[in-house]
Design a protein around this motif. Structure first.
Motif, PDB file in Angstrom:
ATOM      1  N   THR A 198       5.617  41.195   9.498  1.00  0.00           N
ATOM      2  CA  THR A 198       6.383  40.715   9.804  1.00  0.00           C
ATOM      3  C   THR A 198       7.720  39.676   8.948  1.00  0.00           C
ATOM      4  OG1 THR A 198       4.673  38.806  10.394  1.00  0.00           O
ATOM      5  CG2 THR A 198       5.128  40.582  12.250  1.00  0.00           C
ATOM      6  N   ASN A 199       7.069  38.693   8.364  1.00  0.00           N
ATOM      7  CA  ASN A 199       7.288  37.696   7.767  1.00  0.00           C
ATOM      8  C   ASN A 199       7.373  37.507   6.711  1.00  0.00           C
ATOM      9  OD1 ASN A 199       5.078  36.612   8.105  1.00  0.00           O
ATOM     10  ND2 ASN A 199       6.494  34.721   9.782  1.00  0.00           N
ATOM     11  N   GLY A 200       6.674  37.817   5.620  1.00  0.00           N
ATOM     12  CA  GLY A 200       6.256  37.256   3.859  1.00  0.00           C
ATOM     13  C   GLY A 200       5.505  36.269   4.271  1.00  0.00           C
ATOM     14  N   ARG A 201       4.744  35.749   5.505  1.00  0.00           N
ATOM     15  CA  ARG A 201       4.168  34.491   5.608  1.00  0.00           C
ATOM     16  C   ARG A 201       2.484  35.031   5.528  1.00  0.00           C
ATOM     17  NH1 ARG A 201       5.639  29.451   8.772  1.00  0.00           N
ATOM     18  NH2 ARG A 201       4.401  27.922   7.898  1.00  0.00           N
ATOM     19  N   TYR A 202       1.591  34.397   4.928  1.00  0.00           N
ATOM     20  CA  TYR A 202       0.120  34.864   4.494  1.00  0.00           C
ATOM     21  C   TYR A 202      -0.538  32.953   4.687  1.00  0.00           C
ATOM     22  CZ  TYR A 202       1.355  39.481   2.510  1.00  0.00           C
ATOM     23  OH  TYR A 202       2.300  40.818   1.914  1.00  0.00           O
ATOM     24  N   ALA A 203      -1.291  33.765   5.476  1.00  0.00           N
ATOM     25  CA  ALA A 203      -2.739  32.667   5.044  1.00  0.00           C
ATOM     26  C   ALA A 203      -2.967  32.201   3.820  1.00  0.00           C
ATOM     27  CB  ALA A 203      -4.244  32.413   6.436  1.00  0.00           C
ATOM     28  N   ARG A 204      -3.542  30.836   3.679  1.00  0.00           N
ATOM     29  CA  ARG A 204      -3.802  29.778   2.367  1.00  0.00           C
ATOM     30  C   ARG A 204      -5.063  30.273   2.490  1.00  0.00           C
ATOM     31  NH1 ARG A 204      -0.698  24.170   2.815  1.00  0.00           N
ATOM     32  NH2 ARG A 204      -1.343  25.101   5.145  1.00  0.00           N
ATOM     33  N   GLY A 205      -5.963  31.309   2.654  1.00  0.00           N
ATOM     34  CA  GLY A 205      -7.089  32.130   2.341  1.00  0.00           C
ATOM     35  C   GLY A 205      -7.964  31.295   0.986  1.00  0.00           C
ATOM     36  N   GLY A 206      -7.195  31.418  -0.127  1.00  0.00           N
ATOM     37  CA  GLY A 206      -8.282  31.185  -1.327  1.00  0.00           C
ATOM     38  C   GLY A 206      -8.393  29.333  -1.231  1.00  0.00           C
ATOM     39  N   LYS A 207      -7.860  28.486  -0.639  1.00  0.00           N
ATOM     40  CA  LYS A 207      -8.091  27.133  -0.734  1.00  0.00           C
ATOM     41  C   LYS A 207      -8.711  27.634   0.410  1.00  0.00           C
ATOM     42  CE  LYS A 207      -6.224  22.794  -1.001  1.00  0.00           C
ATOM     43  NZ  LYS A 207      -6.865  22.039  -2.012  1.00  0.00           N
ATOM     44  N   PHE A 208      -8.250  27.986   2.006  1.00  0.00           N
ATOM     45  CA  PHE A 208      -9.556  27.214   2.657  1.00  0.00           C
ATOM     46  C   PHE A 208     -11.050  27.860   2.181  1.00  0.00           C
ATOM     47  CE2 PHE A 208     -11.648  29.318   7.004  1.00  0.00           C
ATOM     48  CZ  PHE A 208     -11.738  28.629   6.566  1.00  0.00           C
ATOM     49  N   VAL A 209     -11.290  28.654   1.047  1.00  0.00           N
ATOM     50  CA  VAL A 209     -12.303  29.333   0.723  1.00  0.00           C
ATOM     51  C   VAL A 209     -12.798  28.335   0.015  1.00  0.00           C
ATOM     52  CG1 VAL A 209     -14.189  31.248  -1.026  1.00  0.00           C
ATOM     53  CG2 VAL A 209     -11.954  31.639   1.235  1.00  0.00           C
ATOM     54  N   ASP A 210     -12.224  27.680  -0.980  1.00  0.00           N
ATOM     55  CA  ASP A 210     -12.650  26.282  -2.248  1.00  0.00           C
ATOM     56  C   ASP A 210     -13.050  25.170  -1.426  1.00  0.00           C
ATOM     57  OD1 ASP A 210     -12.047  28.219  -4.177  1.00  0.00           O
ATOM     58  OD2 ASP A 210     -10.058  26.857  -4.458  1.00  0.00           O
ATOM     59  N   GLN A 211     -12.286  24.859   0.008  1.00  0.00           N
ATOM     60  CA  GLN A 211     -12.779  23.914   0.770  1.00  0.00           C
ATOM     61  C   GLN A 211     -14.131  24.225   1.582  1.00  0.00           C
ATOM     62  OE1 GLN A 211      -9.586  24.054   3.115  1.00  0.00           O
ATOM     63  NE2 GLN A 211      -8.761  21.872   1.925  1.00  0.00           N
ATOM     64  N   GLY A 212     -14.904  25.631   1.450  1.00  0.00           N
ATOM     65  CA  GLY A 212     -15.998  25.727   2.105  1.00  0.00           C
ATOM     66  C   GLY A 212     -15.749  26.153   3.507  1.00  0.00           C
TER      67      GLY A 212
ATOM     68  N   LEU B  84      -8.319  36.139   8.203  1.00  0.00           N
ATOM     69  CA  LEU B  84      -6.750  36.081   7.530  1.00  0.00           C
ATOM     70  C   LEU B  84      -6.599  37.766   8.353  1.00  0.00           C
ATOM     71  CD1 LEU B  84      -8.121  34.801   4.655  1.00  0.00           C
ATOM     72  CD2 LEU B  84      -7.413  33.774   6.359  1.00  0.00           C
ATOM     73  N   LEU B  85      -5.545  37.350   8.454  1.00  0.00           N
ATOM     74  CA  LEU B  85      -4.853  38.349   8.991  1.00  0.00           C
ATOM     75  C   LEU B  85      -3.436  38.845   8.383  1.00  0.00           C
ATOM     76  CD1 LEU B  85      -4.994  37.880  13.258  1.00  0.00           C
ATOM     77  CD2 LEU B  85      -6.485  38.847  11.358  1.00  0.00           C
ATOM     78  N   PRO B  86      -3.913  40.018   7.198  1.00  0.00           N
ATOM     79  CA  PRO B  86      -2.713  39.849   5.950  1.00  0.00           C
ATOM     80  C   PRO B  86      -1.427  40.971   6.104  1.00  0.00           C
ATOM     81  CG  PRO B  86      -4.889  40.544   4.483  1.00  0.00           C
ATOM     82  CD  PRO B  86      -5.152  39.883   6.355  1.00  0.00           C
TER      83      PRO B  86
ATOM     84  N   GLY C  94       2.861  46.817  17.230  1.00  0.00           N
ATOM     85  CA  GLY C  94       3.350  45.925  17.187  1.00  0.00           C
ATOM     86  C   GLY C  94       3.837  45.067  15.624  1.00  0.00           C
ATOM     87  N   THR C  95       2.680  44.187  15.428  1.00  0.00           N
ATOM     88  CA  THR C  95       2.714  43.446  14.028  1.00  0.00           C
ATOM     89  C   THR C  95       2.201  44.278  12.872  1.00  0.00           C
ATOM     90  OG1 THR C  95       1.347  41.812  14.910  1.00  0.00           O
ATOM     91  CG2 THR C  95       3.941  41.340  15.144  1.00  0.00           C
ATOM     92  N   ALA C  96       1.158  44.938  13.241  1.00  0.00           N
ATOM     93  CA  ALA C  96      -0.076  45.509  12.087  1.00  0.00           C
ATOM     94  C   ALA C  96      -0.128  46.897  12.489  1.00  0.00           C
ATOM     95  CB  ALA C  96      -1.559  44.584  11.654  1.00  0.00           C
ATOM     96  N   PRO C  97       0.814  47.534  12.117  1.00  0.00           N
ATOM     97  CA  PRO C  97       0.556  49.322  12.831  1.00  0.00           C
ATOM     98  C   PRO C  97      -0.322  49.527  11.300  1.00  0.00           C
ATOM     99  CG  PRO C  97       2.336  48.680  11.544  1.00  0.00           C
ATOM    100  CD  PRO C  97       2.031  48.170  11.670  1.00  0.00           C
ATOM    101  N   ALA C  98      -1.655  49.355  11.375  1.00  0.00           N
ATOM    102  CA  ALA C  98      -2.085  49.812  10.255  1.00  0.00           C
ATOM    103  C   ALA C  98      -3.888  49.820  10.714  1.00  0.00           C
ATOM    104  CB  ALA C  98      -2.124  48.415   9.058  1.00  0.00           C
ATOM    105  N   HIS C  99      -4.519  51.007   9.909  1.00  0.00           N
ATOM    106  CA  HIS C  99      -5.834  50.836  10.343  1.00  0.00           C
ATOM    107  C   HIS C  99      -6.719  51.126   9.339  1.00  0.00           C
ATOM    108  CE1 HIS C  99      -3.049  53.943  12.952  1.00  0.00           C
ATOM    109  NE2 HIS C  99      -4.558  53.598  14.474  1.00  0.00           N
ATOM    110  N   SER C 100      -6.275  50.787   8.041  1.00  0.00           N
ATOM    111  CA  SER C 100      -7.462  50.558   6.412  1.00  0.00           C
ATOM    112  C   SER C 100      -7.638  48.660   5.938  1.00  0.00           C
ATOM    113  CB  SER C 100      -5.890  51.441   5.808  1.00  0.00           C
ATOM    114  OG  SER C 100      -6.848  51.347   4.180  1.00  0.00           O
ATOM    115  N   MET C 101      -8.468  49.231   6.215  1.00  0.00           N
ATOM    116  CA  MET C 101      -9.235  47.525   5.597  1.00  0.00           C
ATOM    117  C   MET C 101      -9.045  47.780   4.723  1.00  0.00           C
ATOM    118  SD  MET C 101     -10.195  45.273   7.507  1.00  0.00           S
ATOM    119  CE  MET C 101     -11.566  44.556   6.477  1.00  0.00           C
ATOM    120  N   PRO C 102      -9.342  48.593   3.523  1.00  0.00           N
ATOM    121  CA  PRO C 102      -8.851  48.257   1.661  1.00  0.00           C
ATOM    122  C   PRO C 102      -7.357  48.016   1.717  1.00  0.00           C
ATOM    123  CG  PRO C 102      -9.519  50.545   2.578  1.00  0.00           C
ATOM    124  CD  PRO C 102      -9.853  50.504   3.841  1.00  0.00           C
TER     125      PRO C 102
END
Length: 402
Positions: free
Chosen positions: A292-306, A284-286, A318-326
């Protein structure tokens, strides 16, 4: 150097299977009050009380959280130049395709990378790594991909190798050979498969091969040819896909036993369900969705599916100018709907397992001493706070570096 951390709330993440999936993902192995002894770069003991050896430096955690250092398993941290002008244009409503048509986007970074020497690129990367380290990241995956020509891709990989040797943490290089396209799609992708790939694996044996499958990047068929050739020579493969469009790359990635499928914002429910049944990670790359577009992967559902899940920054200009894991953890909880505990496990023990590093991501005797201490006594603050600096202490390879 020997260190003794006393009186800490320790998240060991050392109980259960590695990597974690399903309900086990949220099990952090909490010791509410414990000591951690570090010697010779490794964890020497974890117990409720440890007698201080002679000459050891003692740190009183005062019940603050001590946990494994973050493992950022998907970054493009080796780059040159900046994309500030086009970022400002995007913020003003200029379409991404219009920016690309004017020579912006990834090709602007490619031009900047080609202008620098290996030494200059390594220095740039070292700067990025130091910023990440202060935020608690002790292991970083770094991709090439801004060269596009063989000489420039090799230059990037050598720069990554050089910076890795000068940094106290750990860098895992990845050859992102399928990134952007120069010229005719067919001609360029054939050149990469037939010429660039063999040259890279001869110079960097065992390196993982990556590609970006999107309408503006590599098509499914070309990714498949690249990965089939890489797999034939024993190389692991990863793929970025379904960021903006679902193109059918996930079934192909599963057929080729990819290590991970990264992005997943546009993945179909059927593809996510199929991915969840395999040993391939969903990364997941939130930060990218936020930027970019406010769209996120459905990670919770993916975890629930195992599914096997990891969280990363996707640090890039370009699309993630961030160094912070927090920050990535906070957005994974808000946007991808992971719980705080799931996001912590996905950015430590699971991310380490994805990179093939079983000597970190947990706090247990014999593990590499990559640890952080938070300002907080409750680990949920990592996800709750936004824009603060939650990391007070960083230990990498047994050395206190912050």
């Amino acid at each position: 150097m020997s260190l003794l951390i006393r009186n800490a709330r320790v998240l060991t993440l050392a109980q259960g299977a590695i990597p974690r999936r399903g309900a086990e993902l949220g099990e952090l192995g909490v010791l509410p009050k414990a000591d951690v002894l570090i010697a010779d770069g490794k964890i020497a003991a974890v117990a409720e009380t440890i007698a201080a050896p002679e000459g050891v430096d003692v740190i009183d955690a005062a019940r603050r959280v001590v946990m494994p250092g973050f493992v950022d398993c998907h970054t493009h941290a080796c780059w040159a130049g900046d994309r500030l002008d086009e970022w400002e244009q995007r913020m003003s409503g200029v379409a991404h395709q219009e920016i690309l048509a004017k020579g912006g986007g990834v090709h602007a970074t490619v031009r900047a990378v080609r202008e620098l020497t290996r030494k200059q690129l390594a220095a740039n990367l070292k700067t990025q790594l130091e910023v990440m380290l202060r935020a608690g990241t002790t292991t970083v995956e770094v991709k090439s991909g801004y060269g596009l020509k063989l000489e420039d891709e090799l230059k990037m990989l050598h720069a990554i190798q050089r910076a890795a040797g000068e940094w106290v943490g750990t860098v895992v290089p990845t050859a992102l050979l399928g990134h952007a396209i120069e010229g005719d799609v067919g001609d360029y992708t054939r050149m990469v498969v037939r010429e660039m790939l063999p040259a890279v694996w001869h110079e960097f044996p065992g390196i993982t091969i990556d590609a970006y499958c999107e309408k503006s990047a590599w098509p499914v068929e070309a990714c498949g040819r690249l990965f089939e050739r890489a797999r034939k020579h024993g190389l692991a493969v990863r793929v970025h896909t379904d960021q903006f469009n679902s193109l059918g790359m996930i079934p192909e990635a599963l057929r080729l036993r990819a290590l991970s499928v990264d992005g997943l914002e546009a993945a179909s429910a059927a593809d996510l369900a199929a991915l969840a049944e395999t040993e391939t990670f969903g990364v997941l790359l939130p930060v990218t969705g936020f930027e970019t577009n406010g769209r996120y992967a459905r990670g919770g559902k993916f975890v629930d599916q195992g599914g096997l899940v990891a969280v990363a920054t996707n640090c890039n200009p370009g699309t993630a100018p961030a160094h912070s894991m927090p920050l990535a953890i906070a957005l994974a909880v808000r946007g991808c709907r992971l719980t705080p505990a799931e996001a912590i496990a996905a950015s430590t023990v699971n991310a380490a397992a994805l990179l093939g590093l079983r000597d970190r991501g947990t706090i247990a005797v014999g593990q590499r001493a990559d640890l952080i201490m938070l300002r907080h006594r409750d680990e949920r603050m990592l996800a709750y706070e936004l824009g603060s600096d939650p990391v007070e202490l960083v230990i990498a390879g047994g050395q206190r570096v912050r």
